[in-house]
Motif scaffolding. Structure first.
Motif, PDB file in Angstrom:
ATOM      1  N   ASN A  68     -39.172  -0.785 -43.442  1.00 23.74           N
ATOM      2  CA  ASN A  68     -37.897  -0.674 -42.730  1.00 23.74           C
ATOM      3  C   ASN A  68     -36.726  -1.294 -43.473  1.00 23.74           C
ATOM      4  OD1 ASN A  68     -38.634   0.462 -39.885  1.00 23.74           O
ATOM      5  ND2 ASN A  68     -40.202  -1.078 -40.323  1.00 23.74           N
ATOM      6  N   PHE A  71     -33.629   0.888 -43.200  1.00 21.06           N
ATOM      7  CA  PHE A  71     -33.191   0.879 -41.796  1.00 21.06           C
ATOM      8  C   PHE A  71     -32.459  -0.416 -41.470  1.00 21.06           C
ATOM      9  CE2 PHE A  71     -33.302   1.993 -37.386  1.00 21.06           C
ATOM     10  CZ  PHE A  71     -33.554   0.815 -36.688  1.00 21.06           C
ATOM     11  N   CYS A  91     -30.263   6.806 -38.123  1.00 23.57           N
ATOM     12  CA  CYS A  91     -31.072   5.586 -38.186  1.00 23.57           C
ATOM     13  C   CYS A  91     -32.320   5.713 -37.310  1.00 23.57           C
ATOM     14  CB  CYS A  91     -30.241   4.383 -37.744  1.00 23.57           C
ATOM     15  SG  CYS A  91     -28.972   3.891 -38.933  1.00 23.57           S
ATOM     16  N   TRP A  93     -34.074   8.402 -36.467  1.00 24.82           N
ATOM     17  CA  TRP A  93     -35.132   9.258 -37.028  1.00 24.82           C
ATOM     18  C   TRP A  93     -35.663   8.718 -38.350  1.00 24.82           C
ATOM     19  CZ3 TRP A  93     -37.699  11.840 -33.838  1.00 24.82           C
ATOM     20  CH2 TRP A  93     -37.096  12.321 -32.672  1.00 24.82           C
ATOM     21  N   LEU A  94     -34.846   7.967 -39.064  1.00 22.37           N
ATOM     22  CA  LEU A  94     -35.360   7.257 -40.232  1.00 22.37           C
ATOM     23  C   LEU A  94     -36.429   6.261 -39.797  1.00 22.37           C
ATOM     24  CD1 LEU A  94     -35.261   6.407 -43.239  1.00 22.37           C
ATOM     25  CD2 LEU A  94     -33.435   4.789 -42.597  1.00 22.37           C
ATOM     26  N   SER A  98     -40.393   6.958 -40.883  1.00 24.88           N
ATOM     27  CA  SER A  98     -40.984   6.003 -41.823  1.00 24.88           C
ATOM     28  C   SER A  98     -42.098   5.200 -41.166  1.00 24.88           C
ATOM     29  CB  SER A  98     -39.907   5.077 -42.394  1.00 24.88           C
ATOM     30  OG  SER A  98     -39.228   4.393 -41.352  1.00 24.88           O
TER      31      SER A  98
END
Length: 642
Positions: A68, A71, A91, A93-94, A98
């Protein structure tokens, strides 16, 4: 509208909350991993498991901070547009994508762990990079473990739902106090993240690695309960380098343990054909004739033909693999070099000059061949055997009859072993040939015509081992009619053990126990002795049996030599199991952690390290000599007799 302190804090509260929910998810994965593999982790009290969960948080923090990092950065940079709706959707969906990958890696080890007894590391990518049917293998895995796919979908769905519980409030612009405040916060968070990734801070504190999990467990095998799979992958992305050791000076080192073998006698070199039969997942537990004490003496096993071969062969009471993966077995058996910490063929030392039995016999005029029914390039075998000096490779490409494929790994064992027998009949004698089976591998399928023909045991692999046992019977029936048969020394062993059922095999020694048989139909090589023998002993044993008359390098011993001062070693994730006489010593790579008397404590329940310090010290002396020879010769590229 300018930002206020409460609005700014709202973003950081949401960031902390979202990190907390993924941290909780990893703890749930750790609990699930334990429940899924609980039969492999016995004698763990509730208090001990709470400590394992506590220790796991440190490794989860490190892995999640890696995953992360972007993020977190997107949330802490001091700019007003990070509060925007589109920015926050990106952010979100990141974060979901991940972290879903990390969850998937953890769930995959729910099933994969029992085959390797270690968390998956970065070497898995190199291990399977040559497979031509990756999608098929993945599909088969997901089909067999469909419930893990459902669990994955559930966890991701819950993650999406939980993400939006705390929302980020909108802000259009900053005043200079907000810029200053958030810049200070960014630096503080960066320092906290660096500390979390390292697992601590302070002078002399090294970044945590896999071995640090030993702090929270009693035995090395329990370390996988503390670790998580993403952490193991991140920490092994860089190729590891061995450390030069100087426990002994060179003269004393050679007197304790010397891997350079000198001719033992002056007998005339016997040019027997040599055939290695390496059977996938053939744990010793599955062979009835080698387990007459199991189930009150009523245990029959699943290999009637191998049982008959045992009676005509020479074997030993305690026989072990040096590794837990197929990719560990080939260099151990053919080159006399085990894998320590990571597969030798995937390590940075795999390019070292080595001496294989195929190369040595090839120099004596032997024709050399390797047979593996998978697509050429599978497991990297074709590349390795070429480097080992094997001249001919026979795989699925050479077999050509695609109708005999199992649809996953390659050609079924029975037709391919018949092909091998016929092909060996075309080789010029003397020849060296090695075979690696594949049917007794997950997903444990049988040809349609053999379904229901073999006994089903409590483990799925056992029915398929019955099929491979039949294939061996048919191979020997065909080979016995060949002109080269009685002039051939056969060596049968497994690449590694697999999942276990009996408590006697749910131990560290049991997880590495395999059969090793020497069969010479043209001689009287029969019997069984109470001796320790391992895969790396096969090469020196065969060469000495043939009266090979030149020096050579192999890290093993001649199993037929007199005396019992030899030892067996295997290594999993840097933890040594060292066997000598009746004892097994465990060492975490730095110090001895346990000692067991396997003669009186087969289930390894009584650690007698403190009671028998002299035994541990003596064994530790040999282990240090082995480590020094292994490390220094790998580093110096001196894996030959010259």
């Amino acid at each position: 509208m300018k930002t206020t302190a409460s609005t700014a804090l709202n973003l950081y509260i949401s960031l902390a909350y979202r990190f907390l929910i993924i941290l909780v998810t990893y703890t749930l994965c750790r609990i699930g991993f334990y429940l899924f593999n609980s039969d492999l982790f016995q004698h763990i009290s509730f208090a001990k498991y709470l400590r394992i969960l506590y220790g796991g948080v440190k490794f989860d923090l490190s892995a999640l901070l890696y995953i992360n990092s972007v993020f977190i950065l997107l949330h802490v940079i001091p700019v007003p547009f990070k509060y925007g709706e589109t920015y926050q959707k990106f952010c979100k969906w990141l974060f979901i994508i991940s972290n879903s990958i990390g969850i998937a890696a953890n769930l995959a080890d729910f099933a994969y762990y029992k085959y390797t007894l270690k968390r998956t590391t970065a070497t898995v990518y190199s291990q399977f990079k040559n497979e031509q049917n990756k999608l098929k293998l993945t599909g088969d895995f997901l089909a067999d473990y469909w419930y893990l796919l459902l669990l994955f979908a559930l966890l991701v769905w819950l993650l999406i739902k939980a993400y939006d519980v705390v929302k980020v409030k909108k802000v259009r612009q900053f005043g200079w106090p907000a810029y200053l405040f958030q810049t200070v916060l960014m630096l503080a968070i960066a320092l906290a993240c660096l500390t979390g990734i390292r697992g601590g801070w302070g002078f002399g504190t090294r970044p945590i690695t896999l071995s640090n999990a030993g702090e929270y467990v009693d035995t090395p095998d329990q370390m996988s309960l503390v670790l998580n799979t993403p952490f193991c992958i991140f920490r092994t992305l860089k190729a590891s380098k061995l450390r030069h050791l100087d426990f002994y000076d060179e003269k004393n080192l050679a007197s304790v343990y010397n891997p350079v073998h000198l001719p033992a006698d002056t007998g005339r070199f016997r040019k027997l054909n040599v055939v290695f039969l390496i059977i996938e997942s053939l744990g010793k537990e599955h062979v009835g004739s080698l387990n007459k004490d199991l189930a009150g003496g009523r245990y029959k096993g699943y290999t009637p033909f191998i049982d008959s071969l045992v009676a005509q062969s020479y074997t030993f009471t305690h026989t072990y693999a040096n590794g837990r993966k197929s990719i560990d077995a080939i260099p151990s058996v053919i080159t006399g070099i085990p894998s320590i910490r990571e597969p030798f063929v995937l390590s940075i030392y795999s390019g070292n000059k080595t001496t294989s039995i195929a190369k040595l016999l090839g120099d004596e005029g032997y024709e050399t061949a390797f047979f593996h029914g998978a697509p050429n390039g599978s497991m990297g075998f074709s590349s390795y055997t070429h480097l080992a000096g094997i001249k001919h490779y026979f795989g699925q490409n050479e077999y050509k009859k695609t109708g005999d494929s199992d649809g996953t790994w390659g050609i079924w064992d029975d037709p391919f072993m018949q092909y091998m027998a016929q092909t060996m009949n075309t080789l010029k004698q003397p020849f060296f040939s090695s075979f690696f089976s594949l049917s007794s591998h997950h997903p444990f399928r049988l040809p349609d015509e053999y379904k229901g023909k073999f006994p089903k045991g409590p483990l799925p692999v056992q029915e398929v081992i019955g099929y491979t046992d039949m294939a061996l019977r048919n191979f020997f029936r065909t080979a016995s009619a060949m002109p080269w048969y009685k002039n051939t020394l056969f060596v049968l062993c497994a690449d590694h053990a697999t999942v276990s059922y009996f408590p006697e095999y749910q131990t560290t020694p049991g997880y590495f126990s395999i059969p090793i048989l020497f069969y010479y139909p043209g001689g009287d090589l029969k019997g069984k002795t109470d001796k320790l023998v391992q895969q790396i002993d096969i090469m020196p044993t065969v060469l000495n049996y043939l009266h090979y008359d030149k020096p050579y390098f192999a890290l093993g011993f001649d199993a037929f030599a007199k005396g019992n001062d030899n030892f067996v070693v295997n290594n999993n994730d840097g933890n040594f199991s060292f066997y000598q006489g009746d004892y097994m010593l465990t060492n975490d790579g730095k110090e001895n952690t346990a000692l067991y008397d396997l003669k009186t404590d087969r289930l390894t329940r009584n650690n007698i390290l403190q009671k028998e310090p002299l035994v541990a010290d003596k064994m530790g002396k040999y282990l240090k000599a082995f480590e020094q020879q292994y490390n220094n010769r790998m580093i110096n590229n001196t894996l030959t007799a010259k």
